[in-house]
Design an enzyme around this catalytic site. Structure first.
Site: not given
Length: 439
Positions: A101, A104
């Site tokens: 993501h 992340d």
């Protein structure tokens, strides 16, 4: 690289008799089956979020994970250390792919501009590592669920400002996924749904969801992103009722809004559980409709009603999953992404290797069993015989379109009785066990 996982050497295949916990027992990446290596068949991927950002926090307790890359105080320093740790991990476990993501890999700033600047810094660092690593990006995605701005959803939010922000975030995520060579892009609508219909215009929200996805398709074409778009079904959690409930629900949505030519599905085992489906059911439905794109490889606890994201170790489950993949002809751009996290009590860095080894071995063993099942046509032969009444006579007339209600009534009136045959479920389950436990 030997900075964050000093106690672990490169993970190698040692065979099923090995007592070394840091070795593969069934996954031999170089073993050739049907003209391709196991690595090429399985296309394993590491989930950046569970592996490198999860800290073990839950609703009842604080973080437990020992992650040496998290000792910095500056979020950007932590993000840079995570990249170092990630590529050390990828190298030692010989990972073909990873998924991420946007949030992340880099922290959010105070503004969207600052956030994008953070992403640019970390993406440049990842690109440098990719130059010398065998690991590639399976897919990227945008986190449109964690920040409080998404309290009412992202593309389905009642607030047009949130829709606009979400579009800007996906625009950037598409750009960096393309820049990093990602082979797919995933949409998971964790907040795309509702808690109550008393305050929800469902039709408008679904229309907006479709508008958003069409915009994404248009922008991908504009920038030359040739990866596969994937939607990941999940029925609930965090939203009470999510719009991408299951594969059938997603497929109906895609067809209604003329999006089916652009999207396939990324199926997660634990999400199938939450939708009260077998994992194989979701895979089969996607396969026969030509939309099985990729898999999030994990499992859930059947006694719990939430997404536990455990590492998959059930060989029966992995066998039936890989049976569908093989029947599909194998993955194209998709793969097996371990959207799985070690348990909160498995907090040492070495546990990350042990969890992935368990999952990779389980899918490797499952693949080999499934390949033999397909090759021997174990189920195909039985199913063909079971439906043999449609090969000729009245059955053939039904299939060809020659029959109608009048001709079928005439046929039924002339039959004295109907004779069915046993479905032999117990026999087939026994045969499956023979293949699962054969030496």
């Amino acid at each position: 690289m030997n900075k964050y996982f000093e106690n672990v050497s490169k993970i190698k295949y040692e065979g099923p008799k090995s007592n070394n916990p840091y070795s593969f027992k069934f996954y031999n990446p170089e073993e050739v089956i049907d003209g391709k290596t196991m690595e090429e068949h399985l296309r394993f991927s590491i989930a950046y979020w569970h592996t490198f950002t999860a800290d073990g926090t839950d609703q009842f307790g604080k973080a437990t994970m020992q992650r040496p890359w998290n000792h910095y105080t500056d979020p950007m320093d932590i993000a840079k250390a995570r990249v170092e740790a990630a590529f050390e991990f990828f190298d030692k476990i010989n990972a073909p792919y990873f998924c991420f993501h946007d949030r992340d890999i880099a922290p959010e700033g105070d503004t969207l501009r600052e956030t994008n600047k953070n992403l640019d810094t970390i993406v440049a660092m990842i690109k440098d590592y990719l130059k010398t690593s065998k690991t590639k990006v399976l897919w990227g995605t945008a986190n449109l669920f964690s920040n409080p701005r998404f309290v009412h959803g992202a593309s389905t939010s009642c607030n047009a400002d949130v829709f606009a922000y979400s579009a800007a975030q996906v625009k950037k995520a598409l750009e960096i996924t393309k820049e990093l060579g990602g082979e797919n892009y995933v949409f998971w609508g964790g907040r795309e749904g509702y808690e109550t219909l008393l305050n929800t215009d469902m039709e408008f929200e679904l229309d907006n969801f479709a508008r958003f996805l069409h915009m994404a398709v248009d922008y991908a074409k504009e920038i030359g992103f040739e990866g596969q778009f994937l939607i990941e079904p999940k029925p609930k959690e965090p939203t009470k009722h999510q719009y991408d409930f299951d594969v059938a629900n997603v497929l109906a949505f895609l067809r209604k809004y003329d999006l089916d030519k652009y999207f396939k599905v990324n199926i997660e085992a634990n999400h199938a559980t939450l939708a009260f489906h077998d994992f194989q059911h979701e895979l089969r439905y996607a396969r026969i409709n030509g939309v099985l794109g990729s898999i999030d490889a994990n499992t859930g606890d059947m006694l719990l009603g939430w997404d536990t994201d455990q590492f998959p170790t059930d060989i029966r489950m992995t066998t039936l999953a890989m049976y569908e993949v093989i029947k599909m002809g194998g993955f194209d751009k998709g793969g097996l992404n371990f959207d799985a996290k070690v348990r909160r009590a498995s907090f040492e860095p070495e546990d990350l290797f042990l969890g992935h080894i368990a999952g990779m071995d389980a899918f490797a063993k499952g693949f080999k069993v499934a390949y033999k099942l397909v090759k021997d046509r174990v189920f195909d032969k039985f199913i063909e015989e079971r439906y043999a009444s449609y090969k000729d006579g009245i059955g053939a007339d039904i299939v060809s379109g020659k029959a109608d209600f009048r001709s079928l009534e005439k046929y039924a009136l002339e039959r004295s009785q109907i004779v069915n045959k046993s479905g032999r479920q117990e026999l087939l389950e026994s045969i499956l066990n023979q293949y699962l436990f054969a030496e």
